[in-house]
Design a protein around this motif. Sequence first.
Motif, PDB file in Angstrom:
ATOM      1  N   THR A   1       0.819  -1.204   0.000  1.00 25.24           N
ATOM      2  CA  THR A   1       0.000   0.000   0.000  1.00 25.24           C
ATOM      3  C   THR A   1       0.856   1.258   0.000  1.00 25.24           C
ATOM      4  O   THR A   1       0.543   2.222  -0.706  1.00 25.24           O
ATOM      5  CB  THR A   1      -0.920   0.018   1.239  1.00 25.24           C
ATOM      6  OG1 THR A   1      -1.253  -1.308   1.612  1.00 25.24           O
ATOM      7  CG2 THR A   1      -2.169   0.791   0.955  1.00 25.24           C
ATOM      8  N   THR A   2       1.906   1.241   0.791  1.00 25.79           N
ATOM      9  CA  THR A   2       2.814   2.367   1.024  1.00 25.79           C
ATOM     10  C   THR A   2       2.089   3.495   1.750  1.00 25.79           C
ATOM     11  O   THR A   2       0.863   3.612   1.686  1.00 25.79           O
ATOM     12  CB  THR A   2       3.459   2.933  -0.266  1.00 25.79           C
ATOM     13  OG1 THR A   2       2.554   3.844  -0.905  1.00 25.79           O
ATOM     14  CG2 THR A   2       3.901   1.842  -1.212  1.00 25.79           C
ATOM     15  N   PRO A   3       2.840   4.362   2.434  1.00 32.19           N
ATOM     16  CA  PRO A   3       2.204   5.485   3.128  1.00 32.19           C
ATOM     17  C   PRO A   3       1.561   6.495   2.183  1.00 32.19           C
ATOM     18  O   PRO A   3       0.837   7.386   2.631  1.00 32.19           O
ATOM     19  CB  PRO A   3       3.355   6.112   3.914  1.00 32.19           C
ATOM     20  CG  PRO A   3       4.599   5.646   3.240  1.00 32.19           C
ATOM     21  CD  PRO A   3       4.285   4.295   2.697  1.00 32.19           C
TER      22      PRO A   3
ATOM     23  N   TYR B   1      13.702   9.743  -2.390  1.00 35.98           N
ATOM     24  CA  TYR B   1      13.413  11.124  -2.758  1.00 35.98           C
ATOM     25  C   TYR B   1      12.465  11.218  -3.954  1.00 35.98           C
ATOM     26  O   TYR B   1      11.742  12.205  -4.101  1.00 35.98           O
ATOM     27  CB  TYR B   1      14.712  11.873  -3.066  1.00 35.98           C
ATOM     28  CG  TYR B   1      15.542  12.165  -1.833  1.00 35.98           C
ATOM     29  CD1 TYR B   1      14.954  12.657  -0.674  1.00 35.98           C
ATOM     30  CD2 TYR B   1      16.908  11.950  -1.831  1.00 35.98           C
ATOM     31  CE1 TYR B   1      15.703  12.916   0.458  1.00 35.98           C
ATOM     32  CE2 TYR B   1      17.678  12.211  -0.704  1.00 35.98           C
ATOM     33  CZ  TYR B   1      17.061  12.696   0.433  1.00 35.98           C
ATOM     34  OH  TYR B   1      17.810  12.956   1.561  1.00 35.98           O
ATOM     35  N   SER B   2      12.443  10.206  -4.798  1.00 35.92           N
ATOM     36  CA  SER B   2      11.541  10.229  -5.955  1.00 35.92           C
ATOM     37  C   SER B   2      10.322   9.324  -5.747  1.00 35.92           C
ATOM     38  O   SER B   2       9.532   9.132  -6.670  1.00 35.92           O
ATOM     39  CB  SER B   2      12.285   9.781  -7.224  1.00 35.92           C
ATOM     40  OG  SER B   2      12.700   8.421  -7.119  1.00 35.92           O
ATOM     41  N   PHE B   3      10.164   8.786  -4.532  1.00 37.31           N
ATOM     42  CA  PHE B   3       9.099   7.817  -4.293  1.00 37.31           C
ATOM     43  C   PHE B   3       7.717   8.349  -4.660  1.00 37.31           C
ATOM     44  O   PHE B   3       6.961   7.712  -5.385  1.00 37.31           O
ATOM     45  CB  PHE B   3       9.116   7.366  -2.827  1.00 37.31           C
ATOM     46  CG  PHE B   3       7.815   6.785  -2.364  1.00 37.31           C
ATOM     47  CD1 PHE B   3       7.343   5.601  -2.904  1.00 37.31           C
ATOM     48  CD2 PHE B   3       7.041   7.433  -1.409  1.00 37.31           C
ATOM     49  CE1 PHE B   3       6.121   5.069  -2.499  1.00 37.31           C
ATOM     50  CE2 PHE B   3       5.830   6.915  -0.994  1.00 37.31           C
ATOM     51  CZ  PHE B   3       5.370   5.730  -1.543  1.00 37.31           C
ATOM     52  N   GLU B   4       7.363   9.515  -4.164  1.00 33.35           N
ATOM     53  CA  GLU B   4       6.007  10.012  -4.409  1.00 33.35           C
ATOM     54  C   GLU B   4       5.769  10.257  -5.892  1.00 33.35           C
ATOM     55  O   GLU B   4       4.685   9.955  -6.409  1.00 33.35           O
ATOM     56  CB  GLU B   4       5.766  11.275  -3.587  1.00 33.35           C
ATOM     57  CG  GLU B   4       5.743  10.992  -2.084  1.00 33.35           C
ATOM     58  CD  GLU B   4       5.400  12.210  -1.251  1.00 33.35           C
ATOM     59  OE1 GLU B   4       5.301  13.321  -1.834  1.00 33.35           O
ATOM     60  OE2 GLU B   4       5.211  12.062  -0.037  1.00 33.35           O
ATOM     61  N   LEU B   5       6.743  10.789  -6.591  1.00 33.65           N
ATOM     62  CA  LEU B   5       6.606  10.994  -8.034  1.00 33.65           C
ATOM     63  C   LEU B   5       6.432   9.661  -8.755  1.00 33.65           C
ATOM     64  O   LEU B   5       5.564   9.506  -9.624  1.00 33.65           O
ATOM     65  CB  LEU B   5       7.828  11.733  -8.582  1.00 33.65           C
ATOM     66  CG  LEU B   5       8.053  13.152  -8.073  1.00 33.65           C
ATOM     67  CD1 LEU B   5       9.396  13.668  -8.565  1.00 33.65           C
ATOM     68  CD2 LEU B   5       6.930  14.066  -8.534  1.00 33.65           C
ATOM     69  N   ARG B   6       7.277   8.688  -8.388  1.00 36.90           N
ATOM     70  CA  ARG B   6       7.182   7.374  -9.029  1.00 36.90           C
ATOM     71  C   ARG B   6       5.857   6.708  -8.729  1.00 36.90           C
ATOM     72  O   ARG B   6       5.212   6.133  -9.624  1.00 36.90           O
ATOM     73  CB  ARG B   6       8.332   6.467  -8.555  1.00 36.90           C
ATOM     74  CG  ARG B   6       9.696   6.859  -9.077  1.00 36.90           C
ATOM     75  CD  ARG B   6      10.754   5.860  -8.657  1.00 36.90           C
ATOM     76  NE  ARG B   6      11.118   5.946  -7.247  1.00 36.90           N
ATOM     77  CZ  ARG B   6      10.712   5.137  -6.283  1.00 36.90           C
ATOM     78  NH1 ARG B   6       9.890   4.126  -6.561  1.00 36.90           N
ATOM     79  NH2 ARG B   6      11.120   5.299  -5.033  1.00 36.90           N
ATOM     80  N   PHE B   7       5.428   6.766  -7.469  1.00 36.43           N
ATOM     81  CA  PHE B   7       4.196   6.090  -7.090  1.00 36.43           C
ATOM     82  C   PHE B   7       2.996   6.679  -7.825  1.00 36.43           C
ATOM     83  O   PHE B   7       2.155   5.955  -8.356  1.00 36.43           O
ATOM     84  CB  PHE B   7       3.992   6.194  -5.580  1.00 36.43           C
ATOM     85  CG  PHE B   7       2.815   5.406  -5.075  1.00 36.43           C
ATOM     86  CD1 PHE B   7       2.963   4.080  -4.694  1.00 36.43           C
ATOM     87  CD2 PHE B   7       1.548   5.973  -4.995  1.00 36.43           C
ATOM     88  CE1 PHE B   7       1.875   3.343  -4.236  1.00 36.43           C
ATOM     89  CE2 PHE B   7       0.461   5.252  -4.543  1.00 36.43           C
ATOM     90  CZ  PHE B   7       0.626   3.925  -4.163  1.00 36.43           C
ATOM     91  N   ASP B   8       2.921   8.005  -7.870  1.00 38.50           N
ATOM     92  CA  ASP B   8       1.773   8.634  -8.513  1.00 38.50           C
ATOM     93  C   ASP B   8       1.718   8.303 -10.002  1.00 38.50           C
ATOM     94  O   ASP B   8       0.641   8.019 -10.550  1.00 38.50           O
ATOM     95  CB  ASP B   8       1.826  10.147  -8.317  1.00 38.50           C
ATOM     96  CG  ASP B   8       1.520  10.564  -6.888  1.00 38.50           C
ATOM     97  OD1 ASP B   8       1.179   9.691  -6.065  1.00 38.50           O
ATOM     98  OD2 ASP B   8       1.633  11.768  -6.586  1.00 38.50           O
TER      99      ASP B   8
ATOM    100  N   GLY C   1      -9.615   6.499  -2.558  1.00 37.86           N
ATOM    101  CA  GLY C   1      -9.654   6.514  -4.011  1.00 37.86           C
ATOM    102  C   GLY C   1      -8.355   6.130  -4.678  1.00 37.86           C
ATOM    103  O   GLY C   1      -8.267   6.095  -5.913  1.00 37.86           O
ATOM    104  N   ARG C   2      -7.329   5.815  -3.897  1.00 37.09           N
ATOM    105  CA  ARG C   2      -6.054   5.395  -4.478  1.00 37.09           C
ATOM    106  C   ARG C   2      -6.093   3.891  -4.723  1.00 37.09           C
ATOM    107  O   ARG C   2      -6.647   3.134  -3.937  1.00 37.09           O
ATOM    108  CB  ARG C   2      -4.901   5.752  -3.541  1.00 37.09           C
ATOM    109  CG  ARG C   2      -4.910   7.209  -3.107  1.00 37.09           C
ATOM    110  CD  ARG C   2      -3.533   7.747  -2.926  1.00 37.09           C
ATOM    111  NE  ARG C   2      -2.801   7.846  -4.169  1.00 37.09           N
ATOM    112  CZ  ARG C   2      -1.946   8.822  -4.467  1.00 37.09           C
ATOM    113  NH1 ARG C   2      -1.760   9.805  -3.624  1.00 37.09           N
ATOM    114  NH2 ARG C   2      -1.286   8.828  -5.609  1.00 37.09           N
ATOM    115  N   GLY C   3      -5.476   3.462  -5.805  1.00 32.65           N
ATOM    116  CA  GLY C   3      -5.479   2.047  -6.143  1.00 32.65           C
ATOM    117  C   GLY C   3      -4.121   1.394  -6.106  1.00 32.65           C
ATOM    118  O   GLY C   3      -4.011   0.174  -6.156  1.00 32.65           O
ATOM    119  N   GLY C   4      -3.056   2.193  -6.065  1.00 36.00           N
ATOM    120  CA  GLY C   4      -1.713   1.627  -6.053  1.00 36.00           C
ATOM    121  C   GLY C   4      -1.222   1.270  -7.444  1.00 36.00           C
ATOM    122  O   GLY C   4      -1.882   1.528  -8.456  1.00 36.00           O
ATOM    123  N   ASN C   5      -0.052   0.637  -7.484  1.00 40.51           N
ATOM    124  CA  ASN C   5       0.578   0.350  -8.773  1.00 40.51           C
ATOM    125  C   ASN C   5       0.452  -1.108  -9.196  1.00 40.51           C
ATOM    126  O   ASN C   5       1.020  -1.502 -10.209  1.00 40.51           O
ATOM    127  CB  ASN C   5       2.067   0.713  -8.725  1.00 40.51           C
ATOM    128  CG  ASN C   5       2.904  -0.349  -8.052  1.00 40.51           C
ATOM    129  OD1 ASN C   5       2.562  -0.806  -6.956  1.00 40.51           O
ATOM    130  ND2 ASN C   5       3.992  -0.762  -8.689  1.00 40.51           N
TER     131      ASN C   5
END
Length: 385
Positions: A177-179, A246-253, A295-299
Amino acid sequence: MVRRNGWPESRSRALGTPLQPSVVYVADTPDALDDQYEGRTKGFSYAREGHPNAEVLARAIDALEGAEGGIMLSSGMGAVGACLMALLQAGDHVVAGNQLYGRSLRMLKEDLPRFGIETTFTDPTDAEAFEAALRPDTKLVLVEVVSNPTLRVADMAAITALAKARGITLVVDNTFTTPRAYRPFDHGADVVIHSVTKLLAGHSDVTLGYVAARDPEHRRKIYDCAVTFGFTASPFDCWLGERGLYSFELRFDRAEENARALADALARMEGVTRVLYPTRADHPDHARAKALLGGRGGNMVSFEIAGGRDRTNAFVAAAKNIAFAPTLGDIGTTLSHPPSSSHRALSEEARASLGISEGFFRVSVGVEPIELLIEEFAEAVGAAL
């Protein structure tokens, strides 16, 4: 001459975190070392007990999870193992989700019983079944919010309420899920675990785990266990993990956006018999996913094609540019086949009971152009018809 001449002095400091691979740290006097060990001053002594790169990375993940005092370990399973061994003893009982990561299942089924610790596995989407599994000697509950590989969404509200009412420690593996999608501490969890190897680091070049506990006494026990058993995180891996974070949020989205589009595209392809993605209306836990994950579904996307091993072989062979690997969380898209990897030890009947057929695939969606991904999957599905 074998004499250390120290780190160069500088009025300025490095913008990038320095890599500090030293195993030992030098104190000025025995009194100074006493001050460190007895908590009067801050310092390091021996890398198995902690080092700067681990602390920097742990603090960064703490910030994402709303935690404090997180501990870096050598792997995700190191985090699971340190947590369970620190918080359980002979005679204790565990209730665990029945679709945990494969090695977590093995530890609970085969390793902990040797130490007198029993586990009951149950469906975390069924609150009544979960409650029925609890016993007077249940000391710990271990769940993943989204299951691997069927992407079922646990009834976290009910599970948390049950654990709280009975004084049971709730441990949440938040790797899938990740934070970014779910913060267990915000919802009442006692301990949070990550395989940092996966989405947080994100480049398939790091093996790391993380565990944080709400209760300082739990935190101390987990730390002592990790140090004693030597679940030490490598400074180099922590250094790489920080860079990836450092790029986690960008990558996840970006990966999540791709996953949603890929799931919808797969559902339209001839030869695909089922698609599982939490935000799709046809997902069995759609309403819960919407409420729990905002509403998030993940990757992660799972899907099924018709036919046997000949068709699955044809599909994988045709997906030439999609890495076929039993992992997840890379910056690029990877494909896994649970019947031949993570769930190969289960009988065909046991896999079927979980909804895993021979044609079942799990995709860890990456950040590639979505048009390219859809084109490549359409070609592979067509080759399997």
